[in-house]
Structures are given as structure tokens and as C-alpha cells.
Design a protein around this motif. Structure first.
Motif, PDB file in Angstrom:
ATOM      1  N   THR A 209       0.821  -1.206   0.000  1.00 39.01           N
ATOM      2  CA  THR A 209       0.000   0.000   0.000  1.00 39.01           C
ATOM      3  C   THR A 209       0.858   1.259   0.000  1.00 39.01           C
ATOM      4  O   THR A 209       1.953   1.278   0.560  1.00 39.01           O
ATOM      5  N   THR A 210       0.332   2.305  -0.615  1.00 39.07           N
ATOM      6  CA  THR A 210       0.970   3.615  -0.664  1.00 39.07           C
ATOM      7  C   THR A 210      -0.112   4.664  -0.460  1.00 39.07           C
ATOM      8  O   THR A 210      -1.231   4.497  -0.967  1.00 39.07           O
ATOM      9  N   TYR A 211       0.225   5.736   0.269  1.00 38.20           N
ATOM     10  CA  TYR A 211      -0.762   6.760   0.594  1.00 38.20           C
ATOM     11  C   TYR A 211      -0.230   8.151   0.297  1.00 38.20           C
ATOM     12  O   TYR A 211       0.967   8.414   0.406  1.00 38.20           O
ATOM     13  N   GLY A 212      -1.154   9.048  -0.018  1.00 40.07           N
ATOM     14  CA  GLY A 212      -0.795  10.436  -0.127  1.00 40.07           C
ATOM     15  C   GLY A 212      -0.568  11.028   1.249  1.00 40.07           C
ATOM     16  O   GLY A 212      -1.125  10.548   2.253  1.00 40.07           O
ATOM     17  N   ASP A 213       0.214  12.096   1.293  1.00 39.61           N
ATOM     18  CA  ASP A 213       0.550  12.697   2.582  1.00 39.61           C
ATOM     19  C   ASP A 213      -0.689  13.189   3.328  1.00 39.61           C
ATOM     20  O   ASP A 213      -0.724  13.180   4.560  1.00 39.61           O
ATOM     21  N   SER A 214      -1.705  13.593   2.585  1.00 44.21           N
ATOM     22  CA  SER A 214      -2.889  14.166   3.226  1.00 44.21           C
ATOM     23  C   SER A 214      -3.721  13.121   3.977  1.00 44.21           C
ATOM     24  O   SER A 214      -4.538  13.481   4.828  1.00 44.21           O
ATOM     25  N   VAL A 215      -3.517  11.844   3.690  1.00 38.40           N
ATOM     26  CA  VAL A 215      -4.346  10.809   4.333  1.00 38.40           C
ATOM     27  C   VAL A 215      -3.515   9.773   5.086  1.00 38.40           C
ATOM     28  O   VAL A 215      -4.077   8.898   5.752  1.00 38.40           O
ATOM     29  N   LYS A 216      -2.206   9.860   4.983  1.00 37.89           N
ATOM     30  CA  LYS A 216      -1.328   8.861   5.602  1.00 37.89           C
ATOM     31  C   LYS A 216      -1.580   8.794   7.100  1.00 37.89           C
ATOM     32  O   LYS A 216      -1.681   9.820   7.779  1.00 37.89           O
ATOM     33  N   GLY A 217      -1.720   7.578   7.605  1.00 42.96           N
ATOM     34  CA  GLY A 217      -1.952   7.379   9.027  1.00 42.96           C
ATOM     35  C   GLY A 217      -3.424   7.423   9.415  1.00 42.96           C
ATOM     36  O   GLY A 217      -3.780   7.075  10.548  1.00 42.96           O
ATOM     37  N   ARG A 218      -4.277   7.830   8.483  1.00 41.53           N
ATOM     38  CA  ARG A 218      -5.718   7.922   8.782  1.00 41.53           C
ATOM     39  C   ARG A 218      -6.549   6.987   7.895  1.00 41.53           C
ATOM     40  O   ARG A 218      -7.583   6.480   8.333  1.00 41.53           O
ATOM     41  N   PHE A 219      -6.103   6.769   6.678  1.00 40.08           N
ATOM     42  CA  PHE A 219      -6.843   5.933   5.718  1.00 40.08           C
ATOM     43  C   PHE A 219      -6.110   4.616   5.507  1.00 40.08           C
ATOM     44  O   PHE A 219      -4.871   4.565   5.543  1.00 40.08           O
ATOM     45  N   THR A 220      -6.878   3.557   5.249  1.00 39.20           N
ATOM     46  CA  THR A 220      -6.306   2.243   4.955  1.00 39.20           C
ATOM     47  C   THR A 220      -7.014   1.652   3.745  1.00 39.20           C
ATOM     48  O   THR A 220      -8.240   1.491   3.756  1.00 39.20           O
ATOM     49  N   ILE A 221      -6.232   1.322   2.724  1.00 44.26           N
ATOM     50  CA  ILE A 221      -6.786   0.676   1.542  1.00 44.26           C
ATOM     51  C   ILE A 221      -6.563  -0.828   1.651  1.00 44.26           C
ATOM     52  O   ILE A 221      -5.525  -1.277   2.156  1.00 44.26           O
ATOM     53  N   SER A 222      -7.546  -1.591   1.215  1.00 45.76           N
ATOM     54  CA  SER A 222      -7.423  -3.051   1.243  1.00 45.76           C
ATOM     55  C   SER A 222      -8.206  -3.619   0.058  1.00 45.76           C
ATOM     56  O   SER A 222      -8.930  -2.896  -0.627  1.00 45.76           O
ATOM     57  N   ARG A 223      -8.029  -4.901  -0.164  1.00 44.06           N
ATOM     58  CA  ARG A 223      -8.726  -5.522  -1.287  1.00 44.06           C
ATOM     59  C   ARG A 223      -9.164  -6.931  -0.921  1.00 44.06           C
ATOM     60  O   ARG A 223      -8.526  -7.590  -0.097  1.00 44.06           O
ATOM     61  N   GLU A 224     -10.243  -7.378  -1.530  1.00 46.09           N
ATOM     62  CA  GLU A 224     -10.724  -8.739  -1.381  1.00 46.09           C
ATOM     63  C   GLU A 224     -10.912  -9.280  -2.792  1.00 46.09           C
ATOM     64  O   GLU A 224     -11.963  -9.069  -3.428  1.00 46.09           O
ATOM     65  N   ASN A 225      -9.882  -9.946  -3.294  1.00 49.81           N
ATOM     66  CA  ASN A 225      -9.873 -10.346  -4.698  1.00 49.81           C
ATOM     67  C   ASN A 225     -11.005 -11.308  -5.048  1.00 49.81           C
ATOM     68  O   ASN A 225     -11.553 -11.247  -6.149  1.00 49.81           O
ATOM     69  N   ALA A 226     -11.367 -12.178  -4.119  1.00 50.36           N
ATOM     70  CA  ALA A 226     -12.432 -13.149  -4.399  1.00 50.36           C
ATOM     71  C   ALA A 226     -13.756 -12.453  -4.712  1.00 50.36           C
ATOM     72  O   ALA A 226     -14.609 -13.016  -5.413  1.00 50.36           O
ATOM     73  N   LYS A 227     -13.922 -11.239  -4.165  1.00 45.02           N
ATOM     74  CA  LYS A 227     -15.156 -10.486  -4.404  1.00 45.02           C
ATOM     75  C   LYS A 227     -14.939  -9.321  -5.370  1.00 45.02           C
ATOM     76  O   LYS A 227     -15.838  -8.501  -5.559  1.00 45.02           O
ATOM     77  N   ASN A 228     -13.729  -9.271  -5.959  1.00 44.99           N
ATOM     78  CA  ASN A 228     -13.418  -8.194  -6.907  1.00 44.99           C
ATOM     79  C   ASN A 228     -13.761  -6.829  -6.310  1.00 44.99           C
ATOM     80  O   ASN A 228     -14.394  -5.975  -6.944  1.00 44.99           O
ATOM     81  N   THR A 229     -13.318  -6.632  -5.060  1.00 46.37           N
ATOM     82  CA  THR A 229     -13.702  -5.452  -4.289  1.00 46.37           C
ATOM     83  C   THR A 229     -12.474  -4.813  -3.656  1.00 46.37           C
ATOM     84  O   THR A 229     -11.558  -5.506  -3.212  1.00 46.37           O
ATOM     85  N   VAL A 230     -12.495  -3.494  -3.642  1.00 45.77           N
ATOM     86  CA  VAL A 230     -11.461  -2.710  -2.973  1.00 45.77           C
ATOM     87  C   VAL A 230     -12.146  -1.846  -1.921  1.00 45.77           C
ATOM     88  O   VAL A 230     -13.258  -1.345  -2.145  1.00 45.77           O
ATOM     89  N   PHE A 231     -11.487  -1.670  -0.780  1.00 44.26           N
ATOM     90  CA  PHE A 231     -12.053  -0.902   0.330  1.00 44.26           C
ATOM     91  C   PHE A 231     -11.163   0.283   0.675  1.00 44.26           C
ATOM     92  O   PHE A 231      -9.958   0.277   0.404  1.00 44.26           O
TER      93      PHE A 231
END
Length: 123
Positions: A57-79
Motif C-alpha cells: 500500500t501507498t498513501y498520499g501525505d494528506s491521508v497517511k496514518g488515517r486511511f487504509t486501503i485493502s482488497r478482497e480479490n475473491a469479491k473483486n472489491t477494494v475498500f
């Protein structure tokens, strides 16, 4: 035909949390780096987070430490889990393809965009 469907936005007070979801149709997410973008009124679209097929994962400075991106490939979904929200996080949020080289995120897309989901942070 590629279709991206974002959901989970809403109105939240400063300091609150939201979790966004993005489901893809006509495209297989797991072979691609995926990103969350946002666009506030009168501003350019901003890429805020990227997750690679391997889960890096990589984040922009404006959201680092507050936002978390994740994925569930079996459901073709990103959070996108968003915590400690600020009024400046108010925007329409979109998911799409993205690229990252080292710590540098760059825009990409599947040729189309979804409707996005509105996030409003306000008292």
C-alpha cells in the motif's frame, strides 16, 4: 464493458469514520494495482491511496496514518477505511486502476469511471 460501483459514503462529523467499497464488473481487479481517488468541488481529482496486486500500500501525505486501503480479490472489491476524518476530506470518492513506482503514485484508469460516492465531513 467495465463498470465500477462505489458505495459507503455519507455525512460524518469531524473525527468520525467511514468505510468505502468499490466493486468491479467486466474487469478483474486482482491483476491490477487499484487506487482510490477523490475530487472536491473546484479541485482536480487527487489519488489518495494505492494497493498493488501483492498487497503493498501507498498513501498520499494528506491521508497517511488515517486511511487504509485493502482488497478482497475473491469479491473483486477494494475498500477504503477512513478514520479521523477532517472537513478537508469532503469530496466525491472514486476507485480505479492506478500505478505506483516506489513511493510515487500515478493515475491510470480502465477507460471509464464510476459515479463515485459522496463523503461529507461536517458538524
Amino acid at each position: 464493458q467495465v463498470q465500477l460501483v462505489e458505495s459507503g459514503g455519507g455525512l460524518v462529523q469531524p473525527g468520525g469514520s467511514l468505510k468505502l467499497s468499490c466493486v468491479g464488473f467486466g474487469i478483474v481487479f486482482r491483476f491490477n494495482s487499484m487506487g482510490w481517488y477523490r475530487q472536491a468541488p473546484g479541485k482536480q481529482r487527487e489519488l489518495v491511496a494505492v494497493i498493488t496486486p501483492g498487497g503493498t500500500t501507498t498513501y498520499g501525505d494528506s491521508v497517511k496514518g488515517r486511511f487504509t486501503i485493502s482488497r478482497e480479490n475473491a469479491k473483486n472489491t477494494v475498500f477504503l477505511q477512513m478514520n479521523s476524518l477532517k472537513p478537508e476530506d469532503t469530496a466525491v470518492y472514486y476507485c480505479n486502476k492506478a500505478r505506483v513506482t516506489g513511493a510515487t503514485m500515478t493515475y491510470s484508469d480502465f477507460g471509464s469511471w464510476g459515479q463515485g460516492t459522496q463523503v461529507t465531513v461536517s458538524t
